[in-house]
Design an enzyme around this catalytic site. Structure first.
Site, PDB file in Angstrom:
ATOM      1  N   GLU A 231       0.842  -1.204   0.000  1.00 25.56           N
ATOM      2  CA  GLU A 231       0.000   0.000   0.000  1.00 25.56           C
ATOM      3  C   GLU A 231       0.870   1.245   0.000  1.00 25.56           C
ATOM      4  OE1 GLU A 231      -2.205  -0.638   3.586  1.00 25.56           O
ATOM      5  OE2 GLU A 231      -0.608   0.151   4.845  1.00 25.56           O
ATOM      6  N   HIS A 273      -4.115   2.580   7.758  1.00 25.53           N
ATOM      7  CA  HIS A 273      -2.965   2.127   8.545  1.00 25.53           C
ATOM      8  C   HIS A 273      -2.057   3.296   8.917  1.00 25.53           C
ATOM      9  CE1 HIS A 273      -3.401  -2.101   6.671  1.00 25.53           C
ATOM     10  NE2 HIS A 273      -4.002  -2.033   7.822  1.00 25.53           N
TER      11      HIS A 273
END
Ligand code: Q5B
Length: 610
Positions: A231, A273
């Site tokens: 990511e 996150h």
């Protein structure tokens, strides 16, 4: 084969309830792949000494909780893995201890919110000790057919759908816990499943990077390809690209990178996150990571949706190369099923369970207790009293208003009879000895028996017998009692007599006979008996036990319930005496010598032993 965890993995979980849930999930996997329990011990000081119940299929196992890792390892030297399930404030210390423990090779941490400096220190510590630290914020590690560490993989049916009961050929590395499950599912649907899946956690400074795990997969001959789900943010994907490009690799690499939507969003925005944040000047953007990985030779779909196709493509190429053989079809029906709970099987109508007990009086399965069907709160609201609850629970009948009034008076009048009687005296002695209320009241309760208070049942029983079998023959009844029973229960009193009548008895008799319309054959019979016994001896009056017993028989209470009225009423009194003694801080009682007649032998010499 697999990396990180296998059938020899034995784990300790450091943490409380969340750790227990993980252990239960892990035991489901142990059952699926028919391996011994992975979790051997818990470390959680507040619950030291407890045993946690864990089912491996239908088998119940008890796992001990220790106050320290040191103690757990002393008892379970086979432990080689630690799972950290403790809050952020204690996670660092726990992981440090685990990394410094001799037998532990791998530490995986689910805890979120661990300070970045601590995560870095743990990573360094792991490297110094030649150990692996996975996490923080990691959902765990799954090695198909071998071992599950943590809750990774989700519920039992998902483990089967993802073919996790046997190894496949794909390794998986993700930052996200949820996407690790998704990636395992895609590998099962489009390939032959996984060898190992590792969720490294989405923090900015994970304990272990992609490259370390890629190296491990490269060295695992069963892993033919690795799926990375990366990511935006950080440099792990770029490092993976460099690793791939550095030399010819045995494994194929497929990578899906989340966060291309960043391109249409304000720069520098942070995603779910902690580490999912693009750096300055587009550093660490999803696009740059995708390009780097593509340039290095990885298969990188444009979107996450393209991952299925990519896995399928690689799988078919591996099959065509002969690098892997198609997995034989497994009959899903032959895979173990988690045993159902008895309630579930009963619902399906496939089993009949004989109940252990039967109740006919109360039911607490709804929102509140119901006494013989009546909700307790509704009884209160409609003006019923404690005597009505007694009627319901002891006689399964809602008493009439008149009956309730009689029951109320019985309880009120027999609630206490001063400190001198056996029951109260027992409770007082106990209170003075510093005994707690329930035990002190029980001490008084044990006095209730044939001579004191416990004659209510037998009085009711035998007077009822008299009414039935000696209706017009009281002398015959008394002879029968003398021959077969002994003293007539309910007759006689230690201090009350014809000259010193018991006002309680008089009151109850008067009330029942003059203020109610109750039919009283049993009470009338007992009063006739009293005429004969008092003619013989002044104190052989109908006593309080006898009076209550007869009235209750006339109220049609079950015979064996009658002592309950004295027990209940006198409990009120005994509690009162206990409170009273405590209020006064009463001292320990010891009988004075002058209250004891020492009818003993004179002092004498002990003879020599023969
Ligand atoms: N005799 C109550 O006895 C007591 C006789 C009898 C025929 C009888 C005794 C007895 C039956 C059990 C009973 C409940 C032990 C009592 C209560 C609650 C209390 C207590 C409180 C409270 C008293 C002397 C002579 C002997 C016996 C004869 C005795 N009872 N004959 N039928 N029922 N009753 N218990 O005074 O010829 O001399 O040999 O067992 O109903 O517990 O306030 O203290 O609210 O807390 O010690 O009211 O009556 O007399 O046993 O030495 O007998 O009378 O045969 O005759 P005593 P004993 P003889 S209410």
């Amino acid at each position: 084969m697999s990396i990180l965890a296998n059938k020899d993995t034995r784990a300790v979980i450091i943490g409380g309830i969340a750790g227990l849930n993980a252990a239960r999930r892990m035991a489901q996997f142990d059952f699926l792949v028919n391996r011994p329990l992975t979790v051997q011990a818990f470390v959680y000081p507040p619950e030291e000494g407890q045993q946690k119940e864990i089912y491996r299929g239908g088998e119940l196992k008890n796992i001990a909780v220790y106050s320290s890792l040191e103690k757990a390892l002393e008892e379970h030297p086979e432990i080689n893995t630690a799972l950290i399930y403790i809050g952020a404030s204690r996670a660092f210390q726990s992981a440090k201890e685990a990394l410094e423990s001799k037998g532990i090779k791998l530490v995986s941490m689910i805890t979120e919110g661990v300070p970045e400096k601590d995560a870095k220190r743990l990573r360094k510590l792991a490297a110094e000790n030649n150990k692996l630290f996975n996490g923080p914020s990691s959902i765990g590690i799954m090695s198909a057919g071998e071992c599950r560490l943590g809750v990774i993989g989700g519920e039992f049916k998902n483990l089967k759908l993802c073919n996790l009961y046997r190894p496949g050929s794909f390794g998986v590395i993700t930052k996200s816990g949820g996407l690790s499950n998704e990636a395992m599912w895609l590998c099962a649907q489009n390939g032959n499943g996984i060898t190992t899946a590792v969720a490294i956690g989405g923090d900015s400074f994970p304990g272990t990077d992609f490259v370390t795990y890629l190296e491990m997969f490269e060295n695992d001959p069963d892993t033919k390809a690795v799926v990375i789900v990366g990511e935006v943010g950080g440099t792990l994907e770029e490092e993976a690209a460099d690793w791939l490009a550095a030399e010819k690799r045995r494994i194929r690499l497929i990578a899906a990178i989340g966060g291309t939507c960043q391109e249409v969003l304000p720069q520098g925005m942070k995603f779910g996150h902690a580490g999912a944040k693009e750096g300055k000047k587009g550093l660490g953007s999803a696009r740059s990571k995708m390009n780097a990985l593509r340039d290095a030779g990885a298969l990188v779909p444009d979107t996450f949706g393209g991952l299925s196709k990519a896995i399928k493509q690689v799988y078919e190429e591996l099959l065509a190369d002969g690098a892997i053989k198609p997995e034989p079809d497994i009959d899903e029906a032959l895979l173990p099923e988690l045993p159902l709970k008895v309630q579930e099987i009963m619902k399906q109508g496939e089993v009949i369970v004989e109940p252990l007990i039967r109740t006919t009086i109360s039911d607490d399965r709804g929102e509140e207790p119901r006494y013989v069907g009546y909700a307790a709160s509704e009884l209160c609201e409609k003006g019923y009293g404690i005597e009505d609850v007694i009627g319901l629970l002891w006689n399964k009948k809602l008493p009439s208003r008149q009956e309730s009034e009689i029951l109320k008076r019985i309880i009120m009048i027999s609630a206490d009879h001063g400190p001198a009687v056996s029951g109260a005296f027992g409770s007082i002695i106990a209170a003075c000895a510093g005994i707690d209320m329930p035990q002190a009241v029980s001490a008084g309760m044990t006095m209730i028996g044939p001579r004191f208070g416990g004659a209510v049942t037998n009085a009711g029983k035998y007077f009822k017998h008299g009414v039935k079998d000696f209706p017009n023959d009281i002398p015959g009844f008394l002879s029968w009692m003398k021959l077969n029973v002994g003293p007539v229960p309910g007759i006689g009193h230690r201090v009350k007599s014809v000259k010193n009548p018991d006002k309680r008895v008089k009151y109850l008799v008067d009330y029942v006979k003059n203020s109610t319309s109750l039919h009283t054959p049993c009470l009338d019979y007992a009063l006739e008996v009293e005429k004969i016994t008092t003619a013989k001896k002044d104190n052989l009056i109908l006593n309080v036990d006898g009076t209550i017993g007869c009235i209750l028989v006339d109220l049609e209470f079950p015979e064996y319930s009658l002592n309950g009225f004295f027990v209940l009423a006198r409990t009120i009194g005994m509690i009162g005496h206990w409170i009273d003694q405590n209020n006064q801080s009463a001292r320990l009682i010891r009988l004075y010598d002058y209250l004891i007649n020492y009818a003993v032998k004179e002092e004498r010499e002990v003879p020599e032993r023969k």
